[in-house]
Design a protein around this motif. Structure first.
Motif, PDB file in Angstrom:
ATOM      1  N   LEU A  54       0.990  -1.208  -0.004  1.00  0.00           N
ATOM      2  CA  LEU A  54       0.007  -0.013  -0.203  1.00  0.00           C
ATOM      3  C   LEU A  54       0.803   1.496   0.016  1.00  0.00           C
ATOM      4  O   LEU A  54       0.464   2.238  -0.773  1.00  0.00           O
ATOM      5  N   ALA A  55       1.892   0.955   0.782  1.00  0.00           N
ATOM      6  CA  ALA A  55       2.895   2.506   0.745  1.00  0.00           C
ATOM      7  C   ALA A  55       3.512   2.670  -0.609  1.00  0.00           C
ATOM      8  O   ALA A  55       3.888   3.544  -0.980  1.00  0.00           O
ATOM      9  N   TYR A  56       4.012   1.724  -1.017  1.00  0.00           N
ATOM     10  CA  TYR A  56       4.731   1.709  -2.328  1.00  0.00           C
ATOM     11  C   TYR A  56       3.605   2.443  -3.294  1.00  0.00           C
ATOM     12  O   TYR A  56       3.984   3.233  -4.202  1.00  0.00           O
ATOM     13  N   TYR A  57       2.512   1.957  -3.570  1.00  0.00           N
ATOM     14  CA  TYR A  57       1.407   2.080  -4.618  1.00  0.00           C
ATOM     15  C   TYR A  57       1.127   3.611  -4.138  1.00  0.00           C
ATOM     16  O   TYR A  57       1.093   4.620  -5.122  1.00  0.00           O
ATOM     17  N   THR A  58       0.838   4.073  -2.884  1.00  0.00           N
ATOM     18  CA  THR A  58       0.725   5.661  -2.353  1.00  0.00           C
ATOM     19  C   THR A  58       1.767   6.307  -2.922  1.00  0.00           C
ATOM     20  O   THR A  58       1.570   7.351  -3.650  1.00  0.00           O
ATOM     21  N   TRP A  59       2.952   5.868  -2.568  1.00  0.00           N
ATOM     22  CA  TRP A  59       4.205   6.759  -3.052  1.00  0.00           C
ATOM     23  C   TRP A  59       4.355   7.022  -4.728  1.00  0.00           C
ATOM     24  O   TRP A  59       4.647   7.992  -5.181  1.00  0.00           O
ATOM     25  N   MET A  60       4.138   5.957  -5.371  1.00  0.00           N
ATOM     26  CA  MET A  60       4.003   5.772  -6.767  1.00  0.00           C
ATOM     27  C   MET A  60       2.814   6.830  -7.319  1.00  0.00           C
ATOM     28  O   MET A  60       3.377   7.563  -8.147  1.00  0.00           O
ATOM     29  N   THR A  61       1.837   6.733  -6.756  1.00  0.00           N
ATOM     30  CA  THR A  61       0.764   7.522  -7.285  1.00  0.00           C
ATOM     31  C   THR A  61       0.940   8.939  -7.064  1.00  0.00           C
ATOM     32  O   THR A  61       0.717   9.674  -7.751  1.00  0.00           O
ATOM     33  N   ALA A  62       1.835   9.487  -5.687  1.00  0.00           N
ATOM     34  CA  ALA A  62       2.086  10.701  -5.520  1.00  0.00           C
ATOM     35  C   ALA A  62       3.405  11.150  -6.080  1.00  0.00           C
ATOM     36  O   ALA A  62       3.505  12.301  -6.280  1.00  0.00           O
ATOM     37  N   GLY A  63       4.040  10.447  -7.084  1.00  0.00           N
ATOM     38  CA  GLY A  63       5.136  10.772  -7.818  1.00  0.00           C
ATOM     39  C   GLY A  63       6.413  10.747  -7.207  1.00  0.00           C
ATOM     40  O   GLY A  63       7.158  11.783  -7.653  1.00  0.00           O
ATOM     41  N   VAL A  64       6.494  10.241  -6.078  1.00  0.00           N
ATOM     42  CA  VAL A  64       7.795  10.383  -5.319  1.00  0.00           C
ATOM     43  C   VAL A  64       9.039   9.664  -6.233  1.00  0.00           C
ATOM     44  O   VAL A  64       8.759   8.553  -6.956  1.00  0.00           O
ATOM     45  N   GLY A  65       9.970  10.410  -6.229  1.00  0.00           N
ATOM     46  CA  GLY A  65      11.290   9.849  -7.015  1.00  0.00           C
ATOM     47  C   GLY A  65      11.885   8.967  -6.907  1.00  0.00           C
ATOM     48  O   GLY A  65      11.800   8.231  -5.727  1.00  0.00           O
ATOM     49  N   PRO A  66      13.147   9.069  -7.538  1.00  0.00           N
ATOM     50  CA  PRO A  66      14.449   7.990  -7.201  1.00  0.00           C
ATOM     51  C   PRO A  66      14.893   8.111  -5.723  1.00  0.00           C
ATOM     52  O   PRO A  66      15.615   6.875  -5.320  1.00  0.00           O
ATOM     53  N   PHE A  67      14.688   9.277  -5.296  1.00  0.00           N
ATOM     54  CA  PHE A  67      15.530   9.357  -3.921  1.00  0.00           C
ATOM     55  C   PHE A  67      14.913   8.390  -2.798  1.00  0.00           C
ATOM     56  O   PHE A  67      15.401   7.948  -1.733  1.00  0.00           O
ATOM     57  N   ILE A  68      13.492   7.954  -3.103  1.00  0.00           N
ATOM     58  CA  ILE A  68      12.979   7.155  -1.994  1.00  0.00           C
ATOM     59  C   ILE A  68      12.825   5.805  -2.698  1.00  0.00           C
ATOM     60  O   ILE A  68      12.893   4.768  -2.221  1.00  0.00           O
ATOM     61  N   ALA A  69      12.761   5.817  -4.214  1.00  0.00           N
ATOM     62  CA  ALA A  69      12.388   4.422  -4.866  1.00  0.00           C
ATOM     63  C   ALA A  69      13.490   3.555  -4.716  1.00  0.00           C
ATOM     64  O   ALA A  69      13.377   2.203  -4.454  1.00  0.00           O
ATOM     65  N   LEU A  70      14.644   4.244  -4.866  1.00  0.00           N
ATOM     66  CA  LEU A  70      15.746   3.124  -4.933  1.00  0.00           C
ATOM     67  C   LEU A  70      16.373   2.497  -3.808  1.00  0.00           C
ATOM     68  O   LEU A  70      16.479   1.434  -3.698  1.00  0.00           O
ATOM     69  N   PRO A  71      16.267   3.433  -2.397  1.00  0.00           N
ATOM     70  CA  PRO A  71      16.699   2.698  -1.238  1.00  0.00           C
ATOM     71  C   PRO A  71      15.501   1.781  -0.945  1.00  0.00           C
ATOM     72  O   PRO A  71      15.804   0.812  -0.112  1.00  0.00           O
ATOM     73  N   THR A  72      14.432   2.149  -1.150  1.00  0.00           N
ATOM     74  CA  THR A  72      13.365   1.016  -0.826  1.00  0.00           C
ATOM     75  C   THR A  72      13.392  -0.212  -1.617  1.00  0.00           C
ATOM     76  O   THR A  72      13.116  -1.230  -1.117  1.00  0.00           O
TER      77      THR A  72
END
Length: 92
Positions: A54-72
């Motif tokens: 759920l968190a990943y989907y929320t962050w994806m739809t919010a447009g959170v970029g690589p600074f969060i996507a890659l470490p996660t």
């Protein structure tokens, strides 16, 4: 960057499936003290993986970029490796 979120979500879904198999393996000893502990820990990991989807989907739809996507992604891969090791142990 959306593809990294899809990878995160997919890996978390794989974790859910592996944890469900792990719980099935522990049901035979579920009424012993050790079995209750193992079922409890597996349940915590199951809930954690569901929340992360759920968190990943929320962050994806919010447009959170690589600074969060890659470490996660790195954290999710390490978590998957740990859960795979626990699954292998549960089969013994």
């Amino acid at each position: 960057m959306g593809y990294i979120w899809y990878i995160n979500i997919s890996l978390s879904a794989i974790q859910v499936a592996i944890i469900a198999l792990m719980i099935r393996n522990y049901l035979g000893i579920g009424f012993t003290r050790t079995g209750k502990i193992l079922l409890g820990v597996s349940s915590v990991f199951l809930i954690e993986s569901g929340i992360m989807i759920l968190a990943y989907y929320t962050w994806m739809t919010a447009g959170v970029g690589p600074f969060i996507a890659l470490p996660t992604l790195v954290i999710t891969i390490m978590n998957l490796v740990g859960i795979l090791l626990l699954y292998i142990i549960s089969r013994l």
